[in-house]
Scaffold this motif. Sequence first.
Motif, mmCIF file in Angstrom:
data_model
loop_
_atom_site.group_PDB
_atom_site.id
_atom_site.type_symbol
_atom_site.label_atom_id
_atom_site.label_comp_id
_atom_site.label_asym_id
_atom_site.label_seq_id
_atom_site.Cartn_x
_atom_site.Cartn_y
_atom_site.Cartn_z
ATOM 1 N N GLU A 10 0.909 -1.150 -0.060
ATOM 2 C CA GLU A 10 -0.053 -0.121 -0.008
ATOM 3 C C GLU A 10 0.897 1.392 -0.025
ATOM 4 O OE1 GLU A 10 -3.063 -0.112 -0.395
ATOM 5 O OE2 GLU A 10 -3.998 -1.742 0.094
ATOM 6 N N ASP A 100 -6.881 -1.787 2.328
ATOM 7 C CA ASP A 100 -6.644 -0.456 2.920
ATOM 8 C C ASP A 100 -6.725 0.733 2.014
ATOM 9 O OD1 ASP A 100 -5.795 -1.535 5.425
ATOM 10 O OD2 ASP A 100 -3.861 -2.275 4.505
ATOM 11 N N SER A 101 -6.650 0.432 0.630
ATOM 12 C CA SER A 101 -6.615 1.581 -0.237
ATOM 13 C C SER A 101 -8.269 2.092 -0.530
ATOM 14 C CB SER A 101 -6.147 1.171 -1.780
ATOM 15 O OG SER A 101 -4.734 1.141 -1.640
ATOM 16 N N ARG A 103 -10.494 2.108 2.221
ATOM 17 C CA ARG A 103 -10.407 2.751 3.297
ATOM 18 C C ARG A 103 -9.996 4.136 3.218
ATOM 19 N NH1 ARG A 103 -8.154 -0.982 8.375
ATOM 20 N NH2 ARG A 103 -9.209 -2.849 7.784
ATOM 21 N N GLU A 121 -16.259 -3.882 3.389
ATOM 22 C CA GLU A 121 -15.288 -4.679 3.400
ATOM 23 C C GLU A 121 -15.396 -6.096 3.987
ATOM 24 O OE1 GLU A 121 -11.386 -4.428 6.315
ATOM 25 O OE2 GLU A 121 -11.601 -2.815 5.023
ATOM 26 N N THR A 133 1.222 -6.329 5.535
ATOM 27 C CA THR A 133 1.048 -5.171 4.845
ATOM 28 C C THR A 133 2.267 -4.228 4.723
ATOM 29 O OG1 THR A 133 -1.677 -5.266 4.577
ATOM 30 C CG2 THR A 133 -0.369 -3.184 4.200
ATOM 31 N N PHE A 174 -3.117 6.415 5.627
ATOM 32 C CA PHE A 174 -2.251 5.241 5.513
ATOM 33 C C PHE A 174 -1.737 4.977 6.512
ATOM 34 C CE2 PHE A 174 -2.740 5.139 0.880
ATOM 35 C CZ PHE A 174 -3.266 3.556 0.776
ATOM 36 N N ILE A 177 -3.695 3.806 9.623
ATOM 37 C CA ILE A 177 -3.834 2.536 9.654
ATOM 38 C C ILE A 177 -2.741 1.587 10.148
ATOM 39 C CG2 ILE A 177 -4.210 0.559 8.136
ATOM 40 C CD1 ILE A 177 -6.017 2.595 6.132
ATOM 41 N N GLU A 181 -2.741 -0.979 13.371
ATOM 42 C CA GLU A 181 -2.514 -2.446 13.050
ATOM 43 C C GLU A 181 -1.369 -2.784 13.024
ATOM 44 O OE1 GLU A 181 -5.507 -4.176 10.427
ATOM 45 O OE2 GLU A 181 -6.368 -2.223 10.265
ATOM 46 N N CYS A 185 1.030 -4.683 9.778
ATOM 47 C CA CYS A 185 1.672 -3.510 9.096
ATOM 48 C C CYS A 185 3.054 -3.364 9.075
ATOM 49 C CB CYS A 185 0.789 -2.274 9.056
ATOM 50 S SG CYS A 185 -0.955 -2.498 8.361
#
Length: 215
Positions: A10, A100-101, A103, A121, A133, A174, A177, A181, A185
Amino acid sequence: MTGGLFITFEGGEGAGKSTQIAWLAEKLRDKRYGVLVTREPGGSAGAEAVRHVLLSGAAEPLGAKAETLLFAAARIDHLDSTIRPALQRGEIVLCDRFADSTRVYQGTTGGIDLRFIKSVEKLALDGTRPDLTLLLDIDPEEGLRRAAARRGEDEVDRFEKEALDVHRRRREAFLAIAAAEPDRCRLIDASRSPEEVENAVTEAVFAALAARASD
């Protein structure tokens, strides 16, 4: 390795996701891993048809909520036709963009309520989520400069053409996120040289593979 590993990349425009995915895929294949490289929107016949509608801007007049549903429809086909079969074969799936994109692009800067995003989702993913990710983070101004240099005379796509402030908001989303997480990530500084980014990507992925092997 028993069972597949689902890795998503991402980040904003010009972060170098496609280059890093290609390099990583080659490195993994050299180590005799089965690898599937894919992308969103796209990655399956049905999803590629939706990709053209989305990136051409044809869906833009319908609004962000309709775009969200189109991304979800493409994702369902992508998961059913491409991603899940590869994971069942025990392959490593490398995907350029994923949920994620949605979101970030349709949620944070598209103005769609997070509850709606999460409900769509949940329906689209049906339990299949990334194991890892990699967020390639870069200042949006530099990312857009790199994207323009890469694009050359080709037409700018629906999302790349938006204002710098929009890209800055996406970067912050981003990062939020990734902070929320941390188990999934890994944040990678994409402003460095491609080789330095490659080293960071390799370290993160092979650490995940080692952890999977020890489970």
